[in-house]
Motif scaffolding. Structure first.
Motif, PDB file in Angstrom:
ATOM      1  N   CYS A 246      14.221 -27.699  32.999  1.00  0.00           N
ATOM      2  CA  CYS A 246      13.369 -26.651  32.811  1.00  0.00           C
ATOM      3  C   CYS A 246      12.753 -26.895  31.409  1.00  0.00           C
ATOM      4  CB  CYS A 246      14.068 -25.214  32.897  1.00  0.00           C
ATOM      5  SG  CYS A 246      14.481 -24.811  34.415  1.00  0.00           S
ATOM      6  N   PRO A 247      11.661 -26.495  30.905  1.00  0.00           N
ATOM      7  CA  PRO A 247      11.239 -26.594  29.377  1.00  0.00           C
ATOM      8  C   PRO A 247      12.341 -26.041  28.513  1.00  0.00           C
ATOM      9  CG  PRO A 247       9.404 -25.720  30.864  1.00  0.00           C
ATOM     10  CD  PRO A 247      10.563 -25.807  31.725  1.00  0.00           C
ATOM     11  N   GLU A 248      12.421 -26.406  27.671  1.00  0.00           N
ATOM     12  CA  GLU A 248      13.730 -26.063  26.517  1.00  0.00           C
ATOM     13  C   GLU A 248      15.023 -26.268  27.288  1.00  0.00           C
ATOM     14  OE1 GLU A 248      12.075 -22.754  23.697  1.00  0.00           O
ATOM     15  OE2 GLU A 248      11.002 -22.610  25.623  1.00  0.00           O
ATOM     16  N   GLY A 249      15.134 -26.732  28.202  1.00  0.00           N
ATOM     17  CA  GLY A 249      16.521 -27.160  28.797  1.00  0.00           C
ATOM     18  C   GLY A 249      17.079 -28.377  28.067  1.00  0.00           C
ATOM     19  N   ARG A 250      17.585 -28.474  27.015  1.00  0.00           N
ATOM     20  CA  ARG A 250      18.075 -29.413  26.118  1.00  0.00           C
ATOM     21  C   ARG A 250      19.161 -30.372  26.786  1.00  0.00           C
ATOM     22  NH1 ARG A 250      16.147 -26.553  21.269  1.00  0.00           N
ATOM     23  NH2 ARG A 250      16.877 -28.402  19.983  1.00  0.00           N
ATOM     24  N   LEU A 251      19.310 -30.741  27.822  1.00  0.00           N
ATOM     25  CA  LEU A 251      20.611 -31.501  28.305  1.00  0.00           C
ATOM     26  C   LEU A 251      19.969 -32.633  29.457  1.00  0.00           C
ATOM     27  CD1 LEU A 251      23.363 -31.462  27.617  1.00  0.00           C
ATOM     28  CD2 LEU A 251      23.661 -29.615  29.582  1.00  0.00           C
ATOM     29  N   PRO A 252      19.546 -33.705  28.965  1.00  0.00           N
ATOM     30  CA  PRO A 252      18.850 -34.519  30.125  1.00  0.00           C
ATOM     31  C   PRO A 252      19.935 -35.447  30.964  1.00  0.00           C
ATOM     32  CG  PRO A 252      18.566 -35.771  27.865  1.00  0.00           C
ATOM     33  CD  PRO A 252      19.171 -34.035  27.735  1.00  0.00           C
ATOM     34  N   VAL A 253      21.287 -35.693  30.077  1.00  0.00           N
ATOM     35  CA  VAL A 253      22.122 -36.603  30.799  1.00  0.00           C
ATOM     36  C   VAL A 253      22.696 -35.947  32.225  1.00  0.00           C
ATOM     37  CG1 VAL A 253      24.278 -37.550  30.470  1.00  0.00           C
ATOM     38  CG2 VAL A 253      22.765 -37.631  28.594  1.00  0.00           C
ATOM     39  N   PRO A 254      23.243 -34.967  32.115  1.00  0.00           N
ATOM     40  CA  PRO A 254      23.654 -34.507  33.469  1.00  0.00           C
ATOM     41  C   PRO A 254      22.655 -34.493  34.591  1.00  0.00           C
ATOM     42  CG  PRO A 254      24.033 -32.333  31.877  1.00  0.00           C
ATOM     43  CD  PRO A 254      23.484 -33.786  31.209  1.00  0.00           C
ATOM     44  N   VAL A 255      21.436 -34.055  34.277  1.00  0.00           N
ATOM     45  CA  VAL A 255      20.231 -34.437  35.355  1.00  0.00           C
ATOM     46  C   VAL A 255      20.042 -35.801  35.816  1.00  0.00           C
ATOM     47  CG1 VAL A 255      17.811 -34.116  35.428  1.00  0.00           C
ATOM     48  CG2 VAL A 255      18.820 -32.569  34.394  1.00  0.00           C
TER      49      VAL A 255
ATOM     50  N   PRO B  64      18.555 -24.878  32.829  1.00  0.00           N
ATOM     51  CA  PRO B  64      17.703 -23.675  32.581  1.00  0.00           C
ATOM     52  C   PRO B  64      17.216 -23.949  31.074  1.00  0.00           C
ATOM     53  CG  PRO B  64      19.943 -23.075  32.338  1.00  0.00           C
ATOM     54  CD  PRO B  64      19.968 -24.248  33.118  1.00  0.00           C
ATOM     55  N   PRO B  65      16.360 -23.193  30.673  1.00  0.00           N
ATOM     56  CA  PRO B  65      15.833 -23.242  29.236  1.00  0.00           C
ATOM     57  C   PRO B  65      17.106 -23.055  28.338  1.00  0.00           C
ATOM     58  CG  PRO B  65      14.341 -21.894  30.416  1.00  0.00           C
ATOM     59  CD  PRO B  65      15.509 -22.276  31.299  1.00  0.00           C
ATOM     60  N   PHE B  66      17.141 -23.617  27.130  1.00  0.00           N
ATOM     61  CA  PHE B  66      18.368 -23.013  26.127  1.00  0.00           C
ATOM     62  C   PHE B  66      18.007 -22.011  25.292  1.00  0.00           C
ATOM     63  CE2 PHE B  66      21.536 -26.886  26.381  1.00  0.00           C
ATOM     64  CZ  PHE B  66      21.514 -26.861  27.875  1.00  0.00           C
ATOM     65  N   ARG B  67      18.886 -20.994  24.487  1.00  0.00           N
ATOM     66  CA  ARG B  67      18.424 -20.163  23.785  1.00  0.00           C
ATOM     67  C   ARG B  67      19.598 -20.049  22.971  1.00  0.00           C
ATOM     68  NH1 ARG B  67      14.050 -20.925  24.450  1.00  0.00           N
ATOM     69  NH2 ARG B  67      12.499 -19.467  24.747  1.00  0.00           N
ATOM     70  N   GLY B  68      19.341 -19.497  21.599  1.00  0.00           N
ATOM     71  CA  GLY B  68      20.794 -19.225  20.512  1.00  0.00           C
ATOM     72  C   GLY B  68      21.338 -18.040  20.858  1.00  0.00           C
ATOM     73  N   ASN B  69      21.548 -17.289  19.866  1.00  0.00           N
ATOM     74  CA  ASN B  69      22.312 -15.842  20.097  1.00  0.00           C
ATOM     75  C   ASN B  69      21.299 -14.919  19.368  1.00  0.00           C
ATOM     76  OD1 ASN B  69      23.793 -13.602  20.064  1.00  0.00           O
ATOM     77  ND2 ASN B  69      25.585 -14.991  20.472  1.00  0.00           N
ATOM     78  N   ALA B  70      20.814 -13.830  20.022  1.00  0.00           N
ATOM     79  CA  ALA B  70      19.911 -12.917  19.358  1.00  0.00           C
ATOM     80  C   ALA B  70      20.774 -12.117  18.287  1.00  0.00           C
ATOM     81  CB  ALA B  70      19.321 -12.044  20.493  1.00  0.00           C
ATOM     82  N   ALA B  71      22.052 -12.156  18.467  1.00  0.00           N
ATOM     83  CA  ALA B  71      22.803 -11.236  17.691  1.00  0.00           C
ATOM     84  C   ALA B  71      22.670 -11.733  15.971  1.00  0.00           C
ATOM     85  CB  ALA B  71      24.266 -11.461  18.027  1.00  0.00           C
ATOM     86  N   PHE B  72      22.245 -12.844  16.063  1.00  0.00           N
ATOM     87  CA  PHE B  72      22.079 -13.454  14.482  1.00  0.00           C
ATOM     88  C   PHE B  72      20.856 -12.850  13.790  1.00  0.00           C
ATOM     89  CE2 PHE B  72      25.267 -16.469  16.479  1.00  0.00           C
ATOM     90  CZ  PHE B  72      26.273 -16.084  15.820  1.00  0.00           C
ATOM     91  N   ARG B  73      20.065 -12.320  14.851  1.00  0.00           N
ATOM     92  CA  ARG B  73      18.578 -12.000  14.092  1.00  0.00           C
ATOM     93  C   ARG B  73      18.583 -11.215  13.051  1.00  0.00           C
ATOM     94  NH1 ARG B  73      15.202 -10.584  19.709  1.00  0.00           N
ATOM     95  NH2 ARG B  73      15.615 -12.638  20.674  1.00  0.00           N
ATOM     96  N   SER B  74      19.267 -10.188  13.045  1.00  0.00           N
ATOM     97  CA  SER B  74      19.179  -9.191  12.190  1.00  0.00           C
ATOM     98  C   SER B  74      19.746  -9.760  10.623  1.00  0.00           C
ATOM     99  CB  SER B  74      20.437  -8.037  12.380  1.00  0.00           C
ATOM    100  OG  SER B  74      21.709  -8.467  12.382  1.00  0.00           O
ATOM    101  N   GLU B  75      20.418 -10.969  10.561  1.00  0.00           N
ATOM    102  CA  GLU B  75      20.468 -11.672   8.990  1.00  0.00           C
ATOM    103  C   GLU B  75      19.428 -12.434   8.825  1.00  0.00           C
ATOM    104  OE1 GLU B  75      23.173 -11.000   7.442  1.00  0.00           O
ATOM    105  OE2 GLU B  75      24.146  -9.714   8.589  1.00  0.00           O
TER     106      GLU B  75
END
Ligand SMILES: Cc1cc2nc3c(=O)[nH]c(=O)nc-3n(C[C@H](O)[C@H](O)[C@H](O)COP(=O)(O)OP(=O)(O)OC[C@H]3O[C@@H](n4cnc5c(N)ncnc54)[C@H](O)[C@@H]3O)c2cc1C
Length: 375
Positions: free
Chosen positions: A153-162, A247-258
């Motif tokens: 998927c777009p932003e799915g940052r893992l081509p090797v296992p595909v 799927p698309p990859f994301r980081g962790n929204a819990a760090f946004r407040s910092e």
């Protein structure tokens, strides 16, 4: 005695813990927090899915490993951090509440953004965990006829296992493919080179796909999945009978407040792997906001850099070990089409590509080495 807190027990967290434990030899308190007690060796998940390995071959108990090196394990999940007060809010089996740190290493990996592609959760397999890999493997085992689609998927940052899943499927269904009963397609959101951070491996990989009768399609930014079709934002409509996507990859929204994350919630660091914007914090591995695909060997090298710099800080020296962003990976095609790629994402003059059965064996040997090393 300084308190060092490591968040995450994957490649990044474990290697940081090992390197710090060796360098500090008990002088400081090291704690690693992770929600599960088991480490998973992700690069072997394709082989798990296709029955070459069992779950116990590719996971091991983190707590046993950490206790042998004098690192305390806390089973729990980081909910958020308070950098001004140097505390982390934890919820879990061992601790619920705040843990104080003098130095923090964030290694919490990526989050799967399945919600960003409507229908992903309902209709697509993925490979990003032992349960998911086994489920995909079971569906592949029961598959008899039709179209199999694997892709990014777009932003799915893992081509090797595909790529590896496509080769494994082509091997399993060789006779059915030749008889025209099964068709395998691989889809990428942009070019092959974009999926691999700019590396020009399309000639070799396309030749390998062609030899294995795998169709490859580019510029298909998947936007929605329905019961029998994959849709793209460019208007493609591709039918499938069995689907496996990263799927698309994301980081962790819990760090946004910092204020330390980019727009996809990955943490910004400098070349020393120090988190930009807060004190005494490092980040390593998939959670880091570097461009290109995300690989275990990057997490390992980033952990080594972070650990060396953290030790320098504890010794009141200037941290000066810097990280260089490069890919070194094997795409295991289970035969002579296997590829070894070494490529500098920040410097495309560094480029090495080798092909041959040897590289598939090398990856297997490397997997086995990790397994025995951590028992
Ligand atoms: C199927 C597959 C095949 C792959 N193949 C390859 C390959 O061939 N070569 C290669 O180099 N790489 C490969 N990778 C990529 C590699 O596995 C990752 O890049 C690597 O795991 C990243 O390490 P990490 O420590 O950053 O994250 P992870 O290994 O994901 O570890 C993250 C850790 O953080 C913990 N965590 C998460 N959230 C929290 C929280 N809130 N609080 C506390 N802890 C938390 C997790 O439980 C876990 O312990 C593959 C990955 C997959 C899924």
């Amino acid at each position: 005695m300084a308190k060092i807190l490591i968040l995450g027990g994957g490649f990044g967290g474990l290697i940081t813990a090992e390197r710090l434990a060796t360098a500090l030899a008990g002088e400081h308190e090291i704690t690693l927090v992770a929600p599960t007690r088991r480490f998973t060796f992700y690069p072997a998940l394709v082989r798990l899915a296709f029955g070459d390995l069992n779950p116990e071959d590719i996971t091991f108990d983190l707590t046993e490993k950490l206790s042998t090196i004098g690192v305390r394990f806390v089973q729990g999940e980081m909910l958020d951090i308070d950098a001004a007060n140097k505390t982390v809010n934890i919820a879990g089996e061992d601790v619920t509440g705040k843990l104080h740190y003098d130095f923090l290493v964030i290694a919490t990996g990526r989050r799967l953004g399945t919600e960003l592609v409507p229908g992903f959760f309902e209709y697509s397999h993925h490979l990003l965990g032992t349960g998911a890999a086994l489920k995909f493997g079971a569906s592949a085992s029961n598959f008899r006829q039709g179209r199999i689609v694997v892709g990014l998927c777009p932003e799915g940052r893992l081509p090797v296992p595909v790529c590896e899943a496509a080769f494994a499927l082509a091997k399993r269904f060789k006779a059915e493919i030749e008889a025209g009963e099964i068709h395998i397609s691989v889809i990428f959101p942009e070019s092959l080179s974009a999926a691999f951070g700019g590396a020009a491996l399309h000639k070799e990989l396309e030749a390998a796909f062609a030899r294995n009768h795998i169709n490859v399609h580019y510029d298909i930014p998947i936007s929605e999945i329905t019961a029998d079709h994959v849709h793209s934002s460019s208007g493609h409509k591709i039918d499938y009978d069995l689907l496996m996507l990263v799927p698309p990859f994301r980081g962790n929204a819990a760090f946004r407040s910092e204020g330390i994350v980019d727009e996809a919630d990955f943490i910004r660091v400098n070349g020393l792997m120090k988190v930009a914007g807060i004190e005494n914090a490092y980040a390593v591995g998939d959670i880091v906001a570097f461009s290109g695909p995300k690989f275990a060997h990057m997490a390992v090298r980033q952990a080594e850099v972070a650990a060396a710099n953290l030790v320098a800080e504890l010794n009141e020296e200037t941290p000066e070990r810097s990280y260089y962003h490069e890919i070194a990976t094997v795409i295991d095609a289970d035969g002579p089409d296997s590829i070894y790629l070494h490529y500098g994402i920040w410097d495309d003059s560094m480029y090495r590509l080798k092909k041959g059965r040897l590289w598939g064996w090398a990856k297997e040997a490397h997997d086995a080495w990790w397994q025995t090393r951590n028992l």
